[in-house]
Design a protein around this motif. Structure first.
Motif, PDB file in Angstrom:
ATOM      1  N   CYS A 231       2.061  -3.989  -3.382  1.00  0.00           N
ATOM      2  CA  CYS A 231       2.492  -4.438  -2.065  1.00  0.00           C
ATOM      3  C   CYS A 231       3.534  -5.537  -2.233  1.00  0.00           C
ATOM      4  O   CYS A 231       3.544  -6.258  -3.239  1.00  0.00           O
TER       5      CYS A 231
ATOM      6  N   GLU B 109       1.846  -5.523   5.589  1.00  0.00           N
ATOM      7  CA  GLU B 109       2.060  -4.900   4.285  1.00  0.00           C
ATOM      8  C   GLU B 109       0.758  -4.331   3.731  1.00  0.00           C
ATOM      9  O   GLU B 109       0.722  -3.209   3.213  1.00  0.00           O
TER      10      GLU B 109
ATOM     11  N   VAL C 136      -0.022  -0.285   2.884  1.00  0.00           N
ATOM     12  CA  VAL C 136      -0.261   0.292   1.548  1.00  0.00           C
ATOM     13  C   VAL C 136      -1.709   0.716   1.348  1.00  0.00           C
ATOM     14  O   VAL C 136      -2.016   1.393   0.370  1.00  0.00           O
TER      15      VAL C 136
END
Length: 556
Positions: free
Chosen positions: A443, A546, A550
């Motif tokens: 990430c 984020e 992910v």
């Protein structure tokens, strides 16, 4: 200033400025500037490769100013007449001339918050979306007539034959500039993609693809030939089959880079992808991977065990190879003999015996692993366990006193048990030999220079399973020159460490399903990918969005 994305059933890329000529023609008909019959008559008078808009302008039926005004209105942007004012030098200095010419834009103002940029084509969404990152600024867009914009570019950024990336520039310089630009942007991959009427350049930066340039289609053959010559092992004459190669070169700033090259024939010509091999990975240790202190201590203990199998799992691009190299760097000492089997050998590591897999001559992972065991190693790294034979030999090596490091393609750690069993490895051998399985993802990190305090939104808190009243501050991405306006810079891992304890061995032997094993592993203390990501959000290392992005598959 946001764009509305324009969709149409027929998209033209032949017109040298607008990426959606048919849509513009429909708008012009709706506005009464021309009628449908005039459009069809114009289309009948020209070759299929020519532009209807060009023809209508040449016939005096339309002006480029009017076309630009219609394009601006349809995109929710303002039209600007570049003949009406002078652009000051500090504003012009915000963009490199060759990039402005290549992407066909001009900085025209700076209000202190965003850079104001004139473009001719408000429908080239990929190019426009990438400008903020390329320029390192928030960008506000205005639409100018194509001929006026070209005239302004010629005036403010005069073309230099020896230096610019354009149709007249030497191919050697164009490719060299591409390598330097990609390195400066910290790209991990370069994509040269043939389209119907152009050649698109894209770089992968922090895991995201960014369009950086478009070149005339006629340059494709020369570009690919230059890259093949630089690789020395690829055939210029062969264009019908995939080829692989490697390039080593020195950059303008004195840096030395290695590139792994792959070409594949497509319906519009040969597509090229180059992986930039960052040798800084050779200096990485466990602390640089992104562990929090408790997980780092756990993983350090696991990889320094005298024997057993340690597996790193995740999809392609999740950083598994980097983690293995960091482990080897951590373990590489004069009193240890380390041998690796890799396909291919990406980085040469001093003090380690590295074997390249060559399946075409019988040097498979399994064959290499058998030979390696006769070399009396302490530590073995197998790039990937792909089949039952390799898995069985790796398990046997671990049970005879070797530490084996390898990777698997599974989405989470517990499902690796089922994957090995599907390959034909007995569950009691898996339980006996495997010491730990670690799933990981990459990430993006918050830029330390511009990250801002904030709070989770209710939606973010819901997705992450966090009670809102527990959170006082959560960092958010800002945007500055160092991160090219994105608020994110660099990447780190988030991890799911599944330790094979005595309790877990019993679970493996009891033939539980992957879902059941995962549930019991969590009850025994395993932290999931999303849970590790949440800890890093709270620690100020990454953003909530984020981690949500992910770990979408780990939401449960």
């Amino acid at each position: 200033m946001a764009f509305r994305r324009i969709l149409s059933s027929r998209i033209f890329s032949i017109f040298p400025v607008y990426s959606n000529e048919q849509y513009l023609l429909e708008l012009l008909v709706e506005n009464g500037a021309i009628d449908a019959e005039t459009v069809e008559n114009a289309r009948a008078q020209i070759d299929i490769t020519e532009s209807v808009l060009d023809h209508l302008v040449d016939q005096g039926l339309l002006t480029r100013d009017y076309i630009a005004q219609v394009a601006a209105a349809s995109s929710g942007l303002e039209f600007v007449d570049l003949n009406a004012f002078e652009v000051d030098p500090p504003t012009l200095a915000q963009a490199q001339p060759e990039i402005a010419r290549r992407l066909h834009f001009l900085p025209i103002g700076d209000d202190g918050y965003s850079l104001q940029v004139a473009v001719a084509d408000p429908f080239a969404m990929e190019t426009l979306d990438s400008l903020s990152q390329i320029l390192g600024r928030d960008v506000s867009f205005f639409v100018a007539a194509e001929d006026t914009l070209q005239k302004a570019l010629d005036k403010y950024y005069p073309e230099k034959k020896a230096g610019g990336q354009n149709e007249e520039a030497p191919i050697i310089e164009l490719i060299d500039n591409m390598f330097n630009e990609a390195h400066n942007m910290r790209a991990s991959d370069i994509h040269i993609e043939p389209m119907e009427d152009r050649v698109r350049f894209r770089y992968r930066v922090d895991g995201r693809l960014i369009e950086v340039a478009n070149h005339p289609k006629k340059l494709l053959g020369s570009m690919v030939a230059r890259i093949k010559v630089m690789s020395s092992t690829m055939s210029i004459a062969e264009k019908r089959i995939p080829q692989d190669g490697r390039i080593e070169m020195d950059l303008k700033d004195g840096s030395h880079i290695d590139l792994r090259v792959s070409t594949v024939p497509s319906n519009h010509g040969e597509s090229v992808v180059m992986r930039i091999l960052d040798k800084s990975a050779l200096q990485l240790g466990l602390p640089q991977l992104g562990f929090l202190s408790d997980d780092e201590a756990t993983f350090d203990r696991l990889v320094t065990l005298p024997d057993g199998v340690i597996l790193v799992t995740g999809p392609t691009g999740s950083g598994k190879t980097t983690t293995l190299y960091a482990c080897l760097n951590h373990l590489n000492r004069p009193d240890k003999k380390i041998i690796t089997a890799e396909d291919p050998v990406e980085y040469e590591m001093p003090g380690i015996n590295q074997v390249m897999i060559r399946s075409d001559i019988g040097m498979t992972f399994a064959a290499a692993l058998r030979a390696m065991l006769r070399q009396a190693p302490n530590i073995i790294m197998v790039g990937e366990i792909r089949d039952g034979e390799t898995a069985s030999i790796a398990i046997q090596a671990a049970m005879t006193g070797h530490l084996v490091l390898s990777t698997l393609h599974t989405n989470d750690a517990p499902s690796s048990v089922a994957r090995l069993a599907d390959m034909g490895v007995d569950r009691f051998l898996i339980a006996s030999a495997v010491r730990a399985i670690m799933a990981q993802r990459l990430c993006r990190c918050l830029c330390d220079n511009c990250k801002m305090d904030g709070r989770l939104t209710p939606k973010q808190a819901q997705l992450l399973g966090i009670e809102m009243d527990r959170i006082v501050k959560v960092p958010h991405p800002g945007g500055c020159e160092k991160c090219r306006g994105k608020g994110m810079k660099g990447r780190m891992g988030i991890f799911e460490i599944f330790q094979i304890s005595d309790d877990v061995r019993e679970l493996i032997n009891s033939n539980l399903s992957s879902a059941q094993l995962r549930k019991r592993a969590r009850e025994l203390g395993m932290r999931t990918l999303r849970e590790d990501g949440i800890r890093k959000v709270l620690a100020g290392r990454t953003s909530a969005d984020e981690v949500i992005h992910v770990t979408t598959g780990d939401a449960s």
